[in-house]
Write an enzyme that holds these catalytic residues in place. Structure first.
Site, short mmCIF file in Angstrom:
data_model
loop_
_atom_site.label_atom_id
_atom_site.label_comp_id
_atom_site.label_asym_id
_atom_site.label_seq_id
_atom_site.Cartn_x
_atom_site.Cartn_y
_atom_site.Cartn_z
N HIS A 145 5.27 -0.76 7.15
CA HIS A 145 6.19 -0.61 6.32
C HIS A 145 7.33 -0.07 7.19
O HIS A 145 7.24 0.67 8.05
CB HIS A 145 5.76 0.46 5.42
CG HIS A 145 4.85 0.02 4.38
ND1 HIS A 145 3.83 0.83 3.86
CD2 HIS A 145 4.77 -1.28 3.84
CE1 HIS A 145 3.19 0.21 3.00
NE2 HIS A 145 3.47 -0.94 2.74
N GLU A 200 -2.40 7.95 7.02
CA GLU A 200 -1.29 8.56 6.69
C GLU A 200 -1.13 9.69 7.74
O GLU A 200 -1.81 10.70 7.60
CB GLU A 200 -1.05 8.94 5.25
CG GLU A 200 -1.59 7.92 3.87
CD GLU A 200 -0.54 6.93 3.83
OE1 GLU A 200 0.50 7.44 4.55
OE2 GLU A 200 -0.87 6.13 3.27
N TYR A 227 -4.81 5.95 -5.59
CA TYR A 227 -4.39 4.92 -6.59
C TYR A 227 -4.64 3.57 -6.05
O TYR A 227 -4.65 3.47 -4.91
CB TYR A 227 -2.92 5.25 -6.83
CG TYR A 227 -1.98 4.62 -5.67
CD1 TYR A 227 -1.52 3.35 -5.78
CD2 TYR A 227 -1.75 5.61 -4.64
CE1 TYR A 227 -0.78 3.05 -4.56
CE2 TYR A 227 -0.99 5.18 -3.60
CZ TYR A 227 -0.27 3.68 -3.60
OH TYR A 227 0.15 3.15 -2.43
N ASP A 264 9.86 1.35 6.99
CA ASP A 264 10.59 2.64 6.98
C ASP A 264 9.35 3.62 7.22
O ASP A 264 9.50 4.89 6.89
CB ASP A 264 11.02 2.83 5.60
CG ASP A 264 10.21 2.73 4.48
OD1 ASP A 264 9.22 2.39 4.57
OD2 ASP A 264 10.39 3.38 3.35
N GLU A 265 8.41 3.39 8.04
CA GLU A 265 7.44 4.43 8.29
C GLU A 265 7.20 4.24 9.88
O GLU A 265 6.23 3.51 10.44
CB GLU A 265 6.11 3.92 7.56
CG GLU A 265 6.51 4.27 6.08
CD GLU A 265 5.17 3.96 5.17
OE1 GLU A 265 4.06 3.80 5.94
OE2 GLU A 265 5.27 3.77 3.99
#
Length: 491
Positions: free
Chosen positions: A125, A308, A286, A127-128
């Site tokens: 991603h 993460e 999720y 923005d990571e």
């Protein structure tokens, strides 16, 4: 009065909703992202099933991170400085044409060996960006320490480590989650439950590059680095009915073991109050669909974790040294687990004494590992502390099974497969049995009473001697491949 009180309460509730801290895309918190919940049934603890419009981080927050050009230069400089154990290559280009660079680290970079391969991917991603910074630090740390640190030396000598700091350079350049076509790359892979993205031509170039990469290189395990939470995530990432609950894959125990390796080596991941032991099943957190993690396991034969690694998706650059120190041992130990644990070995044919491409299965686990086409080596990751029944097979050969006890260290189990019964095969096996108990006395008497009995006897001796040499050759090949640190079994 009641109307005034209702209006007052409504204003208070609205103010609370506005002032609540925004939730990051993969858990934790963020200082810039704003998400809406489009479907409450999919709403987990922070992860988001759907891509939403996001407010980009400010230029001030992005200052201190390497630009795409800066990252490319740093990777080229690294392979020049560390050319003895590394090489630089590209697996394709992004939508905007930026190369998807990869650093390979090994004592024989670019060569095919009977060793496991591991890949790290960052910046899936845009923005990571923490992953892209940490992966370059990992490469430099190994280069600086492989001649003096036992763990770094083990990785260089026994693993082919492939590091891709940025899968989404286009998203990073504009500080947004998706790629230049506004597609979430972690929702763009073929899904096992729902027929999405079945048309190869409609997939993103970054996605196609990953899929082609796994056809070219056989990876044993891998991990992608994300931001927005602090947890090690493992398959399955989705469920058949799109509901949120723990949904285990066939290798659930092994994935939990690998996730714990990362979590427990981390400074504080395993101390999480949100995730027990700092690990989570993806669907239990999720569900998502079209994710890279499940596709790797199903189609690539690759055990992948989604890591993460920082609560903030885009922390200040001044925090990167601390985040690196918190994750360094986790990143190293996860790669080293490929050779420190599990069952490894090669498959040979008895009739030719050559490597035999085949399949390896574990009783009770519905998952097949393929041996390499050229070297016939396999690397089966398994949770330690158990007894496993390992079976190797190959078309045209009888399968063989052995039981191994997997403790804290890796086990080597080599297989020598016998050809299936055939007229030629029966003759070959009877000759190579190297035992005269298969020849009955009347036949021997008949042979030796013939006029050519001396020639017949000499032929038998020659064949027996050749069989002896063949068996020695097979055993010598096996001995060369075994590592002294492993307990070895030959069946």
């Amino acid at each position: 009065m009641r109307k005034l009180r209702f209006v007052f309460n409504l204003l208070i509730l609205t103010a609370i909703c506005i002032l609540l801290p925004p939730i990051a895309a993969r858990g934790g918190h963020s200082d810039y992202i704003q998400l809406g919940d489009r479907n409450s049934s999919f709403h987990g603890t922070g992860r988001s099933l759907f891509s939403q419009e996001e407010r980009r981080p400010s230029l001030e927050l992005a200052r201190g991170y390497m630009t795409n050009d800066g990252l490319e230069k740093a990777m080229k400089d690294f392979t020049k400085r560390c050319s003895k154990i590394s090489r630089l290559y590209s697996i394709g280009k992004s939508v905007n044409g930026f190369p998807l660079w990869v650093i390979e680290i090994s004592d024989r970079p670019g060569e095919i060996e009977a060793e496991p391969a591991f890949k790290y991917i960052g910046n899936v991603h845009g923005d990571e960006p923490v992953g892209r910074e940490l992966l370059l630090r990992l490469a430099n740390w190994i280069c600086d320490n492989y001649e003096k640190d036992p763990l770094a030396q083990m990785i260089v000598e026994n693993v082919h480590l492939h590091i891709m700091p940025s899968l989404n350079p286009d998203g990073f350049s504009v500080r947004k989650r998706n790629n230049a076509n506004n597609v979430d790359l972690n929702r763009d892979f073929p899904d096992q439950f729902f027929p999405i993205n079945e048309d190869l031509s409609l997939r993103q170039p970054e996605t196609r590059a990953i899929m082609t990469w796994l056809r070219d290189i056989r990876f044993t395990a891998s991990a992608t680095l994300h931001g927005g939470a602090l947890v090690a995530n493992f398959p399955w990432d989705g469920t058949e009915d799109k509901r949120k609950y723990y949904y285990a894959c066939p290798d659930d125990e092994t994935f939990r073991f690998l996730a714990r390796i990362y979590s427990k080596s981390h400074r504080n991941m395993s101390l999480s109050n949100e995730f027990q032991e700092g690990i989570t099943n993806g669907a239990g957190w999720y569900p998502i669909y079209g994710g890279m993690q499940d596709w790797n396991y199903i189609h690539g034969g690759c055990f992948e974790l989604t890591l993460e690694i920082s609560d903030n998706k885009w922390p200040k650059a001044s925090e990167l040294p601390t985040i690196w120190e918190y994750n360094r041992m986790s990143m190293l130990n996860l790669v080293a687990s490929l050779v420190k644990t599990g069952v490894h070995g090669r498959i040979f044919s008895l009739d030719q004494g050559k490597p035999l491409p085949g399949l390896v299965v574990i009783k009770g686990i519905n998952y097949t590992v393929k041996a390499h086409q050229a070297y016939a080596d396999y690397h089966r990751l398994l949770a330690p502390g158990q007894k496993y029944e390992v079976t190797a097979s190959s078309p045209g050969y009888k399968p063989k099974t052995t039981s191994v006890w997997l403790g804290e260290n890796a086990v080597t189990a080599d297989f020598i497969l016998i050809p299936e019964a055939s007229a030629r095969g029966n003759l070959l096996r009877s000759i190579c049995d190297c035992s005269y108990k298969n020849y009955n006395q009347p036949l021997l008497t008949h042979l030796f009473t013939e006029t050519n009995n001396v020639i017949t006897f000499m032929l038998i001796v020659v064949v027996a001697f050749l069989c002896f040499l063949l068996q020695r050759r097979v055993r010598f090949n096996l001995w060369k491949q075994r590592q002294s640190s492993r307990r070895s079994v030959t069946v």
